[in-house]
Write an enzyme that holds these catalytic residues in place. Structure first.
Site, short mmCIF file in Angstrom:
data_model
loop_
_atom_site.label_atom_id
_atom_site.label_comp_id
_atom_site.label_asym_id
_atom_site.label_seq_id
_atom_site.Cartn_x
_atom_site.Cartn_y
_atom_site.Cartn_z
N CYS A 38 42.27 -9.91 3.03
CA CYS A 38 43.06 -8.70 2.84
C CYS A 38 43.14 -7.99 4.18
O CYS A 38 43.02 -8.63 5.22
CB CYS A 38 42.45 -7.80 1.76
SG CYS A 38 40.76 -7.29 2.10
N HIS A 57 13.07 0.96 -10.56
CA HIS A 57 14.12 0.42 -11.44
C HIS A 57 13.72 -1.00 -11.82
O HIS A 57 13.70 -1.90 -10.98
CB HIS A 57 15.47 0.42 -10.71
CG HIS A 57 16.66 0.23 -11.61
ND1 HIS A 57 16.96 -0.97 -12.20
CD2 HIS A 57 17.60 1.11 -12.05
CE1 HIS A 57 18.05 -0.84 -12.93
NE2 HIS A 57 18.46 0.42 -12.87
#
Length: 617
Positions: free
Chosen positions: A26, A535
């Site tokens: 891109c 976490h």
């Protein structure tokens, strides 16, 4: 030779030529679809000269290059060899349906952008020329040039046919021929007058500028091509396969798939327009505020189908492009503020270069080189983006071509029927830059070097402490976590542990600050003031607390080594979740964080793995 060496290293670190299925690029990134994403070494890719960052997102390994992406793409193509078409592996790991769909969407729509952007900017410049009185819009020269600019959008079904066929690895010329039936002048005339096919009425639909009918048609063609290739005799395959595929696919497209795709496209646009109408400027402001994170993970690319479809339906877009203008220019303003305030000469040089790129609509150098690495800079970007996004949302700014909004592409906001549109774009440009620049000047704080921090900690033993590993197991760098939010350090610096047992311990003395309802995450504050987040696992929020047992309460004082929580390690694995556990210092702007990677077994005593030192003490 430097860029060629970098290209060779990139190919090597994504797993080699045999691991590459497809490669596109891109405006700033090389986008690899890999047979085995586990073979990609993101840390080594990031270390390659000319690479700004690397993430695995949207079913792709995205290597962020910046302004030199075309040169790097060509160099990688040279390394892969002419005619390289990828190596589809029969043993390729199974991907989720979401990854497969997202990879297909990006693969189809991403290559369309240069043609649409080029044509759109040409039409915008022509409108400016007419506005200044340099050319009459009645002249044949203007009319021909305007048609040239509009050609990519009018022929969008054909462009989609080619990109979809390439993504599905089927014959693009046959796909082009089938989809081309939809916009044949004679077919269009027959549909207008009313016609039947096999005794069934063919719905009158204008297919020019449509994308979904073409996608559905090529998907059916791909099935037909594979089916007839498998069962047709080899001597007649060269004409029999395309003949049968066209004979079946084109009529079904005209009768069913074309109208279905048209309706899907209209509903798709109407949903977005409904949200934009009812939320108004709030939607634009919120989107602008989250774009730094979307761009960082490559998740802004799925917005392209919406933008393209909106253009094909209403001829303009009033949500994503205005929000992108606010974000892009806010990145630039913050970078120039950092360049003025920082005492780090290397960072200053990076910030100036990244600020110029962002000013012209290319934000990856700013994101990966400056703002994502410094929370205060990122905060400045978000403030500028939200304020600028709110303004362009309130005034109803609309873009008229698909290109990254920036200084050079401002003509994309020229509206012949509304001269104030370009004026509002310029004002929004100025607001976003000024707000983020001022916020950057006030919020920026120069970080204390590690040596200075060490000297400071000698005078006060309570501002430096060792943190133990929170669980036993293999300690790894945070960058190795297969989740961009953690690996990119978006939440803060720290370490990760591949656990060998399901027990979470306190790494230091402190207080429990937060316990998630789903029990997969827990936060504490150490006695020195460091805010530490634990976490357990990736996406384990979906377990809704199952397999987790918290042993502490909020506001409870804890000592190093206290058991905070237990979790059923094997059950989590069997449920299909990665149990890797992260320990992150979330107020990283106030602390230096130095991690030590070491392995620990269940038989060994948990040892320190991270040193934190308060800055500026």
């Amino acid at each position: 030779m430097a860029i060629q060496d970098s290209a060779s290293q990139i190919v090597k670190y994504v797993g080699g030529k045999d691991n590459i299925n497809t490669l596109i690029h891109c405006s700033t990134r090389l986008r690899f679809t890999l047979n085995d994403f586990d073979k990609a070494d993101l840390d080594k890719i990031k270390s390659v000269q000319g690479v700004l960052g690397a993430v695995i997102a949207g079913g792709q390994c995205q290597v962020i290059i910046g302004n030199d992406v075309v040169e790097m793409f060509d160099a990688v193509q040279d390394v892969l060899g002419k005619g390289f078409k990828g190596n589809a592996s029969a043993n390729k790991p199974k991907q989720s349906i979401g990854h497969v769909v997202l990879d297909f969407i990006i693969g189809v729509f991403q290559p369309l952008v240069p043609a649409i952007a080029g044509g759109g900017i040409l039409k915008s410049i022509l409108m400016l020329i007419v506005a200044f009185g340099w050319m009459s819009d009645k002249s044949q020269t203007y009319q021909i040039l305007n048609l040239i600019g509009g050609a990519p959008l009018y022929l969008l079904p054909l462009l989609v046919a080619v990109t979809a066929a390439q993504k599905l690895n089927v014959n693009p010329l046959v796909a082009l021929s089938i989809v081309g039936v939809l916009i044949l002048p004679d077919i269009t005339t027959m549909l207008t007058k009313g016609t039947e096919l096999f005794g069934m009425h063919v719905l009158n639909v204008t297919y020019s500028s449509q994308v979904f009918p073409a996608i559905l048609s090529v998907l059916l063609y791909a099935i037909m091509e594979k089916f007839f290739t498998k069962y047709s005799p080899k001597p007649i395959r060269i004409f029999f396969v395309p003949m049968m595929a066209m004979l079946i696919t084109a009529p079904i497209t005209l009768l069913f798939l074309g109208p279905l795709g048209y309706v899907v496209g209209q509903y798709f646009v109407n949903i977005i327009l409904f949200i934009n109408t009812h939320l108004g400027w709030v939607a634009t402001a919120l989107l602008a505020g989250v774009l730094p994170f979307m761009v960082a993970t490559g998740m802004h690319k799925p917005m392209i189908p919406y933008v393209v479809t909106t253009f094909s339906s209403v001829g303009k877009e009033a949500l994503y492009l205005p929000a992108s203008l606010a974000h892009n220019i806010s990145e630039s303003g913050t970078c120039f503020a950092v360049a003025l305030r920082t005492k780090d000469s290397t960072l200053r040089s990076t910030a100036i270069s990244a600020g110029i790129s962002a000013l012209f609509g290319i934000t990856e150098p700013a994101l990966y080189g400056v703002t994502l690495q410094h929370k205060r800079a990122l905060t400045s970007v978000i403030i500028g983006s939200v304020v600028g996004g709110a303004y362009v949302g309130i005034v109803g700014l609309a873009g008229f071509t698909i290109v990254g909004p920036g200084l050079a592409s401002l003509p994309m906001f020229v509206d012949k029927s509304n001269p104030m549109n370009i004026v509002n774009a310029i004002i929004g440009f100025g607001i976003s830059f000024a707000v983020s620049f001022v916020a950057g000047l006030f919020l920026w704080r120069n970080e204390v070097s590690t040596d200075e921090s060490n000297e400071n900690t000698k005078s006060n033993e309570n501002v430096s402490e060792e943190l133990d590993a929170p669980v036993t197991g293999k300690v790894v760098a945070l960058s190795e976590v297969p989740d961009d939010v953690f690996s990119q350090g978006l939440l803060g610096k720290g370490i990760a542990v591949v656990p060998s047992e399901g027990k979470l311990y306190a790494p230091a003395d402190g207080t429990v600050e937060m316990i998630f309802d789903t029990k997969h995450a827990l936060g504490m504050k150490t006695n020195s003031g460091a805010e530490v987040l634990f976490h357990i696992g990736l996406d384990t929020v979906q377990l809704n607390g199952k397999y987790f047992d918290v042993k502490v309460e909020k506001d409870q004082e804890i000592k190093k080594g206290d058991l905070l929580e237990t979790f059923d390690l094997e059950a989590i694995k069997k449920a299909g979740f990665n149990p890797i556990t992260m320990m992150i210092v979330t107020n990283q702007n106030d602390y230096s964080v130095n991690a030590e990677i070491k392995n620990q077994t269940e038989d060994e005593e948990i040892q320190p793995v991270m040193n934190i030192a308060k800055l500026g003490v």
